[in-house]
Motif scaffolding. Structure first.
Motif, PDB file in Angstrom:
ATOM      1  N   ILE A   1       0.921  -1.211  -0.128  1.00 24.78           N
ATOM      2  CA  ILE A   1       0.073   0.071   0.231  1.00 24.78           C
ATOM      3  C   ILE A   1       0.773   1.210   0.113  1.00 24.78           C
ATOM      4  O   ILE A   1       0.545   2.249  -0.696  1.00 24.78           O
ATOM      5  CB  ILE A   1      -0.966  -0.071   1.136  1.00 24.78           C
ATOM      6  N   ALA A   2       1.912   1.136   0.903  1.00 28.68           N
ATOM      7  CA  ALA A   2       2.651   2.380   0.804  1.00 28.68           C
ATOM      8  C   ALA A   2       3.529   2.697  -0.357  1.00 28.68           C
ATOM      9  O   ALA A   2       3.778   3.979  -0.626  1.00 28.68           O
ATOM     10  CB  ALA A   2       3.902   2.159   1.995  1.00 28.68           C
ATOM     11  N   ASP A   3       3.721   1.611  -1.290  1.00 35.53           N
ATOM     12  CA  ASP A   3       4.344   1.955  -2.512  1.00 35.53           C
ATOM     13  C   ASP A   3       3.529   2.165  -3.543  1.00 35.53           C
ATOM     14  O   ASP A   3       3.797   2.017  -4.822  1.00 35.53           O
ATOM     15  CB  ASP A   3       5.218   0.523  -2.677  1.00 35.53           C
ATOM     16  N   GLY A   4       2.011   2.222  -3.281  1.00 33.57           N
ATOM     17  CA  GLY A   4       0.921   2.664  -4.255  1.00 33.57           C
ATOM     18  C   GLY A   4       0.517   1.459  -4.911  1.00 33.57           C
ATOM     19  O   GLY A   4      -0.199   1.601  -6.010  1.00 33.57           O
ATOM     20  N   PHE A   5       0.554   0.264  -4.393  1.00 32.00           N
ATOM     21  CA  PHE A   5       0.071  -0.849  -5.223  1.00 32.00           C
ATOM     22  C   PHE A   5      -1.343  -1.358  -4.472  1.00 32.00           C
ATOM     23  O   PHE A   5      -1.404  -0.985  -3.361  1.00 32.00           O
ATOM     24  CB  PHE A   5       1.149  -2.027  -5.012  1.00 32.00           C
ATOM     25  N   ILE A   6      -2.115  -2.104  -5.151  1.00 31.97           N
ATOM     26  CA  ILE A   6      -3.281  -2.783  -4.847  1.00 31.97           C
ATOM     27  C   ILE A   6      -2.915  -4.249  -4.336  1.00 31.97           C
ATOM     28  O   ILE A   6      -2.839  -4.881  -5.313  1.00 31.97           O
ATOM     29  CB  ILE A   6      -4.402  -2.573  -5.781  1.00 31.97           C
ATOM     30  N   PRO A   7      -2.863  -4.583  -3.070  1.00 31.29           N
ATOM     31  CA  PRO A   7      -2.933  -6.027  -2.767  1.00 31.29           C
ATOM     32  C   PRO A   7      -3.849  -6.733  -3.203  1.00 31.29           C
ATOM     33  O   PRO A   7      -4.866  -6.520  -3.106  1.00 31.29           O
ATOM     34  CB  PRO A   7      -2.479  -5.896  -1.369  1.00 31.29           C
ATOM     35  N   VAL A   8      -3.567  -7.958  -3.835  1.00 30.13           N
ATOM     36  CA  VAL A   8      -4.721  -9.116  -4.279  1.00 30.13           C
ATOM     37  C   VAL A   8      -4.381 -10.163  -3.484  1.00 30.13           C
ATOM     38  O   VAL A   8      -3.373 -10.860  -3.896  1.00 30.13           O
ATOM     39  CB  VAL A   8      -4.872  -9.040  -5.748  1.00 30.13           C
ATOM     40  N   ILE A   9      -5.112 -10.712  -2.568  1.00 28.21           N
ATOM     41  CA  ILE A   9      -4.678 -11.882  -1.789  1.00 28.21           C
ATOM     42  C   ILE A   9      -5.401 -13.096  -1.962  1.00 28.21           C
ATOM     43  O   ILE A   9      -6.632 -12.985  -1.555  1.00 28.21           O
ATOM     44  CB  ILE A   9      -4.652 -11.434  -0.379  1.00 28.21           C
ATOM     45  N   ALA A  10      -4.764 -14.336  -2.180  1.00 28.64           N
ATOM     46  CA  ALA A  10      -5.482 -15.588  -2.266  1.00 28.64           C
ATOM     47  C   ALA A  10      -5.372 -16.063  -0.976  1.00 28.64           C
ATOM     48  O   ALA A  10      -4.641 -15.984  -0.043  1.00 28.64           O
ATOM     49  CB  ALA A  10      -4.716 -16.493  -3.061  1.00 28.64           C
ATOM     50  N   SER A  11      -6.810 -16.716  -0.587  1.00 28.42           N
ATOM     51  CA  SER A  11      -6.970 -17.135   0.694  1.00 28.42           C
ATOM     52  C   SER A  11      -6.459 -18.522   1.147  1.00 28.42           C
ATOM     53  O   SER A  11      -7.375 -19.528   1.418  1.00 28.42           O
ATOM     54  CB  SER A  11      -8.454 -17.171   1.134  1.00 28.42           C
ATOM     55  N   VAL A  12      -5.305 -18.504   1.117  1.00 30.28           N
ATOM     56  CA  VAL A  12      -4.576 -19.747   1.757  1.00 30.28           C
ATOM     57  C   VAL A  12      -3.518 -19.317   2.861  1.00 30.28           C
ATOM     58  O   VAL A  12      -3.216 -18.120   2.964  1.00 30.28           O
ATOM     59  CB  VAL A  12      -3.811 -20.502   0.679  1.00 30.28           C
ATOM     60  N   ALA A  13      -3.174 -19.968   3.961  1.00 33.33           N
ATOM     61  CA  ALA A  13      -2.485 -19.488   5.096  1.00 33.33           C
ATOM     62  C   ALA A  13      -1.595 -20.499   5.424  1.00 33.33           C
ATOM     63  O   ALA A  13      -1.356 -21.714   4.856  1.00 33.33           O
ATOM     64  CB  ALA A  13      -3.344 -19.445   6.135  1.00 33.33           C
ATOM     65  N   LEU A  14      -0.261 -20.088   5.944  1.00 32.92           N
ATOM     66  CA  LEU A  14       0.900 -21.291   6.225  1.00 32.92           C
ATOM     67  C   LEU A  14       0.294 -21.820   7.781  1.00 32.92           C
ATOM     68  O   LEU A  14      -0.001 -21.102   8.590  1.00 32.92           O
ATOM     69  CB  LEU A  14       2.076 -20.281   6.580  1.00 32.92           C
ATOM     70  N   GLY A  15       0.571 -23.232   7.803  1.00 29.73           N
ATOM     71  CA  GLY A  15       0.448 -23.834   8.858  1.00 29.73           C
ATOM     72  C   GLY A  15       1.585 -24.084   9.851  1.00 29.73           C
ATOM     73  O   GLY A  15       2.805 -23.983   9.057  1.00 29.73           O
ATOM     74  N   GLU A  16       1.408 -24.486  10.792  1.00 29.19           N
ATOM     75  CA  GLU A  16       2.552 -24.727  11.745  1.00 29.19           C
ATOM     76  C   GLU A  16       3.524 -25.826  11.263  1.00 29.19           C
ATOM     77  O   GLU A  16       4.831 -25.861  11.593  1.00 29.19           O
ATOM     78  CB  GLU A  16       2.228 -24.842  13.434  1.00 29.19           C
ATOM     79  N   ASP A  17       2.986 -26.632  10.430  1.00 30.73           N
ATOM     80  CA  ASP A  17       3.920 -27.822   9.849  1.00 30.73           C
ATOM     81  C   ASP A  17       4.413 -27.476   8.609  1.00 30.73           C
ATOM     82  O   ASP A  17       4.869 -28.369   7.956  1.00 30.73           O
ATOM     83  CB  ASP A  17       2.782 -28.957   9.715  1.00 30.73           C
ATOM     84  N   GLY A  18       4.191 -26.202   8.241  1.00 33.23           N
ATOM     85  CA  GLY A  18       4.933 -25.521   6.919  1.00 33.23           C
ATOM     86  C   GLY A  18       4.163 -25.888   5.903  1.00 33.23           C
ATOM     87  O   GLY A  18       4.558 -25.285   4.933  1.00 33.23           O
ATOM     88  N   GLY A  19       3.027 -26.454   5.776  1.00 32.66           N
ATOM     89  CA  GLY A  19       2.047 -26.598   4.644  1.00 32.66           C
ATOM     90  C   GLY A  19       1.177 -25.659   4.620  1.00 32.66           C
ATOM     91  O   GLY A  19       1.088 -24.648   5.612  1.00 32.66           O
TER      92      GLY A  19
END
Length: 209
Positions: free
Chosen positions: A156-174
């Motif tokens: 955002i600070a650099d003037g971009f629009i972030p587009v985020i895919a709804s996946v997350a990092l697990g504690e197991d690395g997956g």
């Protein structure tokens, strides 16, 4: 819609635009805008307009229909428990491929047709979203345990629009599959967003559908 109609809409929106100027608005992108190419480009143009009038849009998306279509094509079972997709480790590969490799890039391309504005990332990039398993019956479906918005704030600070895919990092690395509505809410809260906007074909949440 002619120019007079557009001008009228902008004038009607002016008080909200003035209040939201410089603030962040999280948009959960979904519904028909995901499958109708004309609507996708119309929504992308609206997102660009928000950026041009001084609002910082952040897009969060899922991709349920696309995921189902690919799983059907590959002969993989499509199951839901309490409205959440059962996601085996094999299915998680398809989920990530579709969300990050297809839906995310299509939306980024639609926005960038109007200029060098959008950057696509996954929720497991830069530890943006961390998650734990929701329910063993659901496999790789996660509940968000932590949000680190550093990468989003930097974009955002650099003037971009972030587009985020709804996946997350697990504690197991997956990776974990995350409900996009919940992801949008958690990211909005972590950013202190002015507003969350949900684009959807569903009328609302039901206690008893």
């Amino acid at each position: 819609m002619d120019m007079h109609d557009k001008a009228a809409i902008l004038m009607e929106s002016l008080p909200w635009i003035k209040r939201a100027w410089g603030r962040t608005v999280v948009i959960k992108y979904g519904g028909a805008a995901m499958t109708d190419e004309t609507l996708r480009h119309s929504v992308a143009a609206d997102i660009v307009l928000m950026k041009l009038v001084g609002i910082n849009p952040v897009i969060v998306h899922g991709g349920g229909p696309e995921i189902t279509a690919y799983m059907d094509r590959l002969g993989m079972p499509v199951e839901f428990v309490d409205g959440l997709r059962v996601t085996s480790p094999e299915a998680m590969e398809i989920v990530k491929m579709v969300l990050v490799g297809k839906v995310n890039k299509e939306l980024v391309s639609a926005i960038n047709a109007h200029g060098r504005l959008a950057v696509g990332i996954a929720g497991d990039d830069a530890n943006l979203m961390r998650a734990v398993a929701t329910d063993e019956r659901l496999g790789r479906v996660g509940t968000i345990s932590a949000v680190d918005t550093t990468v989003v704030r930097n974009l955002i600070a650099d003037g971009f629009i972030p587009v985020i895919a709804s996946v997350a990092l697990g504690e197991d690395g997956g990776s974990f599959n995350i409900n996009a509505d919940l992801a949008a809410g958690e990211i909005a809260a972590a950013l202190g967003a002015e507003k969350v906007i949900f684009l959807t074909d569903v009328d609302g949440l039901y206690a008893d559908f």
